[in-house]
Write an enzyme that holds these catalytic residues in place. Structure first.
Site, PDB file in Angstrom:
ATOM      1  N   CYS A  25      -7.014   0.719   1.677  1.00  0.00           N
ATOM      2  CA  CYS A  25      -5.598   0.898   2.043  1.00  0.00           C
ATOM      3  C   CYS A  25      -5.385   0.979   3.553  1.00  0.00           C
ATOM      4  O   CYS A  25      -4.292   0.725   4.042  1.00  0.00           O
ATOM      5  CB  CYS A  25      -5.025   2.139   1.368  1.00  0.00           C
ATOM      6  SG  CYS A  25      -5.077   2.041  -0.421  1.00  0.00           S
TER       7      CYS A  25
ATOM      8  N   HIS B 214       1.709   3.592   5.251  1.00  0.00           N
ATOM      9  CA  HIS B 214       1.124   3.075   4.015  1.00  0.00           C
ATOM     10  C   HIS B 214       1.912   3.660   2.849  1.00  0.00           C
ATOM     11  O   HIS B 214       2.180   4.856   2.807  1.00  0.00           O
ATOM     12  CB  HIS B 214      -0.343   3.480   3.942  1.00  0.00           C
ATOM     13  CG  HIS B 214      -0.957   3.190   2.610  1.00  0.00           C
ATOM     14  ND1 HIS B 214      -0.838   1.962   2.000  1.00  0.00           N
ATOM     15  CD2 HIS B 214      -1.678   3.968   1.764  1.00  0.00           C
ATOM     16  CE1 HIS B 214      -1.461   1.995   0.843  1.00  0.00           C
ATOM     17  NE2 HIS B 214      -1.978   3.203   0.663  1.00  0.00           N
TER      18      HIS B 214
ATOM     19  N   ASN C 116       1.980   0.934  -4.598  1.00  0.00           N
ATOM     20  CA  ASN C 116       0.941   0.938  -3.564  1.00  0.00           C
ATOM     21  C   ASN C 116       0.228  -0.415  -3.580  1.00  0.00           C
ATOM     22  O   ASN C 116      -0.504  -0.713  -4.518  1.00  0.00           O
ATOM     23  CB  ASN C 116      -0.030   2.090  -3.856  1.00  0.00           C
ATOM     24  CG  ASN C 116      -1.140   2.198  -2.828  1.00  0.00           C
ATOM     25  OD1 ASN C 116      -1.328   1.298  -2.008  1.00  0.00           O
ATOM     26  ND2 ASN C 116      -1.876   3.290  -2.878  1.00  0.00           N
TER      27      ASN C 116
END
Ligand code: ACO
Length: 321
Positions: free
Chosen positions: A113, A248, A278
């Site tokens: 990520c 993020h 996500n």
């Protein structure tokens, strides 16, 4: 001084959008649980023919069009992904070829990520050292293909997509545009908190994502607020100077808690987690593109990018648009 200046942005999503209600038809979950715990309402899931490479190529094409550059003017592609099309070659090389480019450096970066921050840091260093003049930096993922669809604690959280920025080396004044500071971190001792239980050198299979959600949550808030503080200090700014944080997009509660810790009003966060879920390395450039195209991010704005992911890895970048 030479800085990496953002010339344009682009993004791409798979065709199929899956709502929480649709997911609840096959997974033991509910729209209410997912919304309350994460803020997610839907996610995009790649279908047949859609891969990390095809999404990355579409995002890169959109970013090049936005920047007004052609592939002949590009001399570097850095692609962040944890879900490459093949174990090798790097998906970046396939994107280069699909864009009609050849000859220049193209490689993948794996920091899950946080991958886009690592890719930005790498491209920015190469640009400032004179190794590259114009780079496409991409975050692209098809996490749907490494999810355990029987594990409701993880499969509801993720989606697929891609985002890209075009960076150019420019001679600018002190108060001019460009990347001002980047900080990257890793703590490998936490690798079992968030990992994939397979790989070419261990099981010989791709594996599935495994996560200790509560531990990830706790570390995310602490690490993200501290790394944002680091890039602000390095560039000589304070949280109140920031126009937009492009974080993020892991979870609405992580976003809120991080903003609170830094004393930043929620209105300064670009939030797309409700629509995209996500998307790992793709989430920061996807959110950046949304906020630039809808007019929120304007020329001259002070922007902070931040991300945290498996490893643990985390990082932040401060830039002037
Ligand atoms: N639907 C319904 N119920 C569920 C679901 C689901 N999808 N998932 C878990 N539950 C249940 C659990 O079984 C548990 O039930 P029990 O109390 O009967 O045992 C209950 O909900 C609570 O589970 P917890 O795991 O304690 O829930 P929590 O409030 O911690 O929320 C979550 C879980 C959303 C994963 C949270 O820990 C989180 O956001 N962590 C951060 C993880 C993250 O964002 N990871 C993304 C990757 S890393 C990154 O990008 C930074």
């Amino acid at each position: 001084m030479i800085r990496s200046v953002i010339l344009g942005s682009g993004s791409a999503l798979p065709k199929r959008c899956v709502s929480n209600d649709e997911l609840a038809q096959t997974v033991d979950t509910s729209d209410e649980w997912i919304r309350e715990r994460t803020g997610i309402t839907q996610r995009y899931i790649a279908g047949e023919g859609e891969t990390t490479g095809t999404l990355a190529t579409a995002a890169a094409q959109a970013a090049m069009a936005d920047a007004g550059v052609t592939i002949e003017q590009i001399d570097l592609i850095v692609l962040a992904t944890a879900t490459p099309d093949n174990t090798f070659p790097a998906t970046a090389t396939q994107v280069q070829s699909a864009l009609g480019g050849s000859g220049f450096a193209a490689f993948d970066v794996a920091a899950v990520c946080s991958g886009f921050l690592y890719a930005m840091g790498t491209a920015d260093s190469m640009i400032r050292s004179g190794m590259a003049k114009r780079a496409i930096v991409i975050g692209a993922e098809t996490f749907s293909r490494i999810l355990d669809w029987e594990d409701r604690t993880t499969c509801v959280l993720f989606g697929d997509g891609a985002g890209a920025l075009v960076l150019e080396a420019q001679e600018v004044a002190e108060d001019g545009p460009g990347v001002l500071a980047t900080r990257l971190h890793a703590e490998g001792e936490h690798c079992e908190m968030l990992y994939v239980d397979g790989g070419p050198s261990t099981t010989g299979e791709v594996g599935k994502l495994r996560m200790k959600g509560r531990e990830v949550f706790r570390h995310a808030v602490t690490n993200l607020s501290s790394v944002l503080g680091e890039v602000l200090d390095e560039a000589g700014y304070v949280p109140a100077d920031i126009d937009w944080v492009v974080p993020h997009q892991a979870n609405q509660r992580i976003l809120d808690a991080t903003a609170k810790k830094l004393g930043l009003p929620k209105e300064k966060l670009v939030v797309t987690v409700a629509q995209h879920a996500n998307t790992s390395a793709a989430s920061v450039p996807l959110a950046y593109d949304v906020a630039r195209k809808d007019g929120r991010i304007k020329k001259g704005d002070l922007i902070a990018l931040e991300a945290m992911g498996g490893g643990f890895t985390w990082g932040a970048s401060l830039l002037r648009a």
